[in-house]
Design a protein around this motif. Structure first.
Motif, PDB file in Angstrom:
ATOM      1  N   THR A 280       0.861  -1.207   0.046  1.00 44.83           N
ATOM      2  CA  THR A 280       0.006   0.146  -0.024  1.00 44.83           C
ATOM      3  C   THR A 280       0.850   1.223  -0.104  1.00 44.83           C
ATOM      4  O   THR A 280       0.051   2.279  -0.071  1.00 44.83           O
ATOM      5  N   SER A 471      -4.557   1.718 -11.862  1.00 43.87           N
ATOM      6  CA  SER A 471      -4.209   1.660 -10.564  1.00 43.87           C
ATOM      7  C   SER A 471      -5.250   0.488 -10.242  1.00 43.87           C
ATOM      8  O   SER A 471      -4.846  -0.362  -9.348  1.00 43.87           O
ATOM      9  N   ALA A 472      -6.622   0.810 -10.307  1.00 39.83           N
ATOM     10  CA  ALA A 472      -7.747   0.116  -9.924  1.00 39.83           C
ATOM     11  C   ALA A 472      -7.580  -1.598 -10.437  1.00 39.83           C
ATOM     12  O   ALA A 472      -7.554  -2.530  -9.638  1.00 39.83           O
ATOM     13  N   GLU A 474      -4.756  -2.950 -11.610  1.00 37.32           N
ATOM     14  CA  GLU A 474      -3.637  -3.496 -10.990  1.00 37.32           C
ATOM     15  C   GLU A 474      -3.968  -4.041  -9.696  1.00 37.32           C
ATOM     16  O   GLU A 474      -3.260  -5.374  -9.279  1.00 37.32           O
ATOM     17  N   ARG A 475      -4.392  -3.452  -8.783  1.00 37.87           N
ATOM     18  CA  ARG A 475      -5.102  -4.259  -7.453  1.00 37.87           C
ATOM     19  C   ARG A 475      -5.870  -5.346  -7.665  1.00 37.87           C
ATOM     20  O   ARG A 475      -5.663  -6.303  -7.058  1.00 37.87           O
ATOM     21  N   CYS A 581       1.316  -4.887 -12.635  1.00 39.04           N
ATOM     22  CA  CYS A 581       1.831  -3.472 -13.243  1.00 39.04           C
ATOM     23  C   CYS A 581       1.713  -3.615 -14.609  1.00 39.04           C
ATOM     24  O   CYS A 581       1.154  -2.774 -15.432  1.00 39.04           O
ATOM     25  N   LEU A 603     -12.983  -4.227  -8.171  1.00 43.08           N
ATOM     26  CA  LEU A 603     -12.330  -3.456  -7.223  1.00 43.08           C
ATOM     27  C   LEU A 603     -12.718  -3.548  -5.670  1.00 43.08           C
ATOM     28  O   LEU A 603     -11.704  -3.888  -5.034  1.00 43.08           O
ATOM     29  N   HIS A 611      -5.846   1.381  -2.600  1.00 43.77           N
ATOM     30  CA  HIS A 611      -4.577   1.467  -2.777  1.00 43.77           C
ATOM     31  C   HIS A 611      -4.182   0.406  -3.781  1.00 43.77           C
ATOM     32  O   HIS A 611      -4.259  -0.729  -3.911  1.00 43.77           O
ATOM     33  N   ASP A 612      -3.065   1.074  -4.758  1.00 38.22           N
ATOM     34  CA  ASP A 612      -2.718   0.034  -5.554  1.00 38.22           C
ATOM     35  C   ASP A 612      -1.291  -0.530  -5.308  1.00 38.22           C
ATOM     36  O   ASP A 612      -0.878  -0.114  -4.052  1.00 38.22           O
ATOM     37  N   THR A 618      -5.905   4.057  -5.518  1.00 33.01           N
ATOM     38  CA  THR A 618      -6.687   3.873  -6.651  1.00 33.01           C
ATOM     39  C   THR A 618      -7.760   4.649  -6.738  1.00 33.01           C
ATOM     40  O   THR A 618      -8.496   4.925  -7.649  1.00 33.01           O
TER      41      THR A 618
END
Length: 634
Positions: A280, A471-472, A474-475, A581, A603, A611-612, A618
């Motif tokens: 995070t 970013s979303a 990625e998570r 990533c 998500l 957080h990504d 995110t």
């Protein structure tokens, strides 16, 4: 034969003891302030000159002492805190050894003024005791209010070897300020004042909670970056305030630990807190943490360090796991996400002055109906979405820390949307009533918009969420792959025309070493001679996935290293991070309404949706109140 062993005189023994207890002026201030707190003081004043090397004075309005106790407290091992060895197990006071004051008096000039009785001034007169180098030189009656004042002058005047190790005035002043600050954070209901060379460094009136005390010391802007954390397990209660990941920066870190109201140092617990932040925050970030632990008396030994700066837990592993889980749980909520609001409500954390019995729970506000639902972990997607959509009072810390299995539970997409604004009109008529009597909320989908082909906006009850689509995703991919690793891996899609890649020798070697892990990701890679490999199968995370580019970039990053892969705790996490990533949808990719909705649902089904994996947000929140303020409507 002549006797070689002899009993040291009391003066020499006291100087030796002072070497353990009195390291520097800050040690003196710490011991005297702790005595004041044990005396029930409501306000404590600390005055010093030249960093305490010339003079220190600690005054309090506590219960004070009569003449007999004032004289007795200067004897070694004279204490009112314990009477038998068994009392050490459940000691609830800061001091208990009876060593501090005689050790201080052995290496300085001490004036002790004290009086017990009512505040009005009736009853017995006060007492003044003057001590030089451990020798009482005068005892007098004085008129004064209830409480105690201890003045220490010329520290180490009779121990020049110790005086040579004193640091510069500025360094000693900082050490005293740090000692007072730690005790002030542990006791927010007590007022503190610290004056150095006629300059006020700290002026902290009594407040009701730890958040307000932190704001007094470092300002409201810093406190607004903290979120509440809490949980308990096996009689161990932990409450705290931890920094939002987006606010964590490299550099100076404020990290304070307290057990049963006592400040202490424990590098292992700070490492556990850092593990809670894993995936995070960036690798070099140092988040602020303030953790208040309450444990049963028999579970902690506070008598393991000369200055009581360290403690020993009966079950260190349990405490470290509790810290990691509580920090992790705090980062799962919407309060931990980044915000555009200039005015953010300050978190509140009530701190008990003295520990409660083991059966008591950490004091919190009443939980919201969503938080009180049975069978829901703090990391569930529904609670995350509910918190993101609402601006009600901060949720109460959980009464138990989520287990590893509970943290990986996922709620249905419909339940995630329970507190988001419905995209359709609400049916006419009375609202449905939930089982607990509270009005049920309309179960609809939030309205979503894509902006600049990069961000997705979601309307909530209290404003807008701005979601970074890369970013979303990625998570989402990181969570999906980590879950797949736990289940044995995920299958790849066989290629009709295999890919042939030329790589460097180190990259080929890395692929050979990690061939099994890459296969569990979905990549089937085989050597093809020399610097060439052939790719027979690839994962298929989304329709725009470029398998060749993703694999090349993954292998390069894993071979040469990066801040991202260095932050991982193991090889599985390292692979999952770099895959997420390199494989996530990119900024500039236009999404349909259905694709945005799937992204949103997936998500909020992850463990840490805000957080990504790089430590970036995110989601950024923008409240309706902030919008109204910007437009001058408030």
């Amino acid at each position: 034969m002549a006797r070689r062993i002899q009993v040291l005189p009391d003066a020499v023994a006291n100087q030796i003891a002072a070497g353990e207890v009195v390291e520097r002026p800050a040690s003196v201030v710490k011991e005297l302030v702790e005595n004041a707190l044990d005396a029930g003081a409501k306000r404590i004043e600390v005055v010093m000159e030249r960093g305490g090397k010339r003079r220190m004075r600690v005054s309090d309005d506590g219960c004070g002492m009569g003449r007999e106790d004032a004289l007795l407290c200067l004897d070694r091992h004279a204490t009112s805190k314990i009477a038998a060895a068994a009392d050490l197990e459940g000691v609830r006071t800061f001091g208990f050894r009876g060593e501090a004051l005689p050790s201080i008096a052995a290496v300085s000039h001490v004036t002790l003024e004290t009086r017990e009785g009512d505040v009005a001034g009736g009853g017995e007169p006060g007492t003044r005791v003057v001590v030089e180098g451990g020798r009482i030189v005068s005892v007098d009656d004085i008129a004064r209010q209830r409480g105690t004042t201890v003045e220490v002058r010329n520290l180490f005047y009779n121990a020049p070897a110790r005086a040579k190790f004193s640091k510069a005035v500025a360094a000693e002043t900082r050490a005293v300020s740090e000692a007072v600050t730690a005790l002030a954070l542990a006791n927010p209901r007590v007022g503190f004042e610290l004056v150095s060379d006629e300059r006020t460094l700290l002026d902290l009136p009594a407040v009701g909670d730890a958040g307000a005390r932190i704001a007094q010391v470092w300002g409201g802007e810093q406190v607004s970056t903290l979120v509440e954390a809490g949980g308990s397990v096996s009689g161990f209660d932990l409450g705290g305030l931890v920094q939002r990941p987006d606010a964590a920066k490299p550099g100076v870190r404020r990290a304070y630990l307290f057990v049963n109201g006592r400040p202490f140092r424990a590098a292992g617990l700070l490492r556990a807190a850092d593990r809670g932040y894993r995936t995070t925050i960036p690798h070099a970030a140092r988040p602020w943490v303030f953790l208040y632990l309450r444990v049963p008396g028999g579970e902690v030994d506070v008598n393991v360090h000369p200055t009581k700066a360290e403690v020993r837990f009966r079950d260190q592993a349990l405490v470290e796991q509790l810290v990691e889980d509580v920090v992790r749980g705090a980062l799962e909520g919407a309060d931990s996400s980044a915000t555009l609001d200039r005015e953010v409500g300050m978190p509140r954390l009530v701190v008990r002055d003295r520990p409660l019995p083991a059966s008591s729970q950490w004091p919190t506000a009443p939980p919201s109906p969503a938080a009180a639902s049975p069978g829901r972990s703090t990391s569930s997607a529904a609670s995350a979405a509910a918190a993101a959509a609402s601006s009600v009072a901060p949720a109460a810390p959980s009464s138990s820390t989520p287990s590893a299995a509970a943290r990986h539970q996922r709620a249905s997409p419909d339940s995630q949307m329970a507190l988001f604004v419905s995209g359709a009109a609400e049916p006419s008529g009375a609202a449905e009533v939930a089982a607990d009597g509270a009005p049920a909320l309309p179960a609809g989908r939030p309205r979503l918009w894509q902006v600049l082909d990069t961000y997705v906006l979601a309307e909530t009850r209290d404003g807008i969420l701005i979601i970074d689509q890369h970013s979303a995703h990625e998570r989402i991919l990181f969570q999906r792959l980590m879950d797949a690793f736990a289940a044995g891996g995920q299958h790849g899609q066989r290629l009709l025309f295999p890919l042939t890649l030329r790589l460097t020798a180190p990259e080929v070697a890395l692929l050979g070493d990690l061939e099994g892990l890459f296969r569990r990701v979905g990549f089937e890679v085989e050597p093809f001679g020399g610097d060439t490999v052939i790719v027979q199968a690839v994962p298929n995370p989304h329709p725009w996935f470029d398998a060749e580019r993703a694999l090349r970039e993954m292998v390069h990053e894993l071979t040469h290293g990066s801040e991202l892969v260095r932050s991982a705790k193991n090889q599985h996490e390292r692979i999952a991070m770099t895959f997420a990533c390199k494989s996530a949808i990119k900024a500039g990719q236009r999404l349909s309404d259905a694709e945005m909705q799937r992204l949103f649902d997936q998500l909020f089904a992850t463990e840490l949706p805000h957080h990504d994996v790089h430590g970036r947000p995110t989601i950024v929140r923008l409240s309706a109140r902030e919008l109204s303020r910007k437009f001058g409507r408030t």
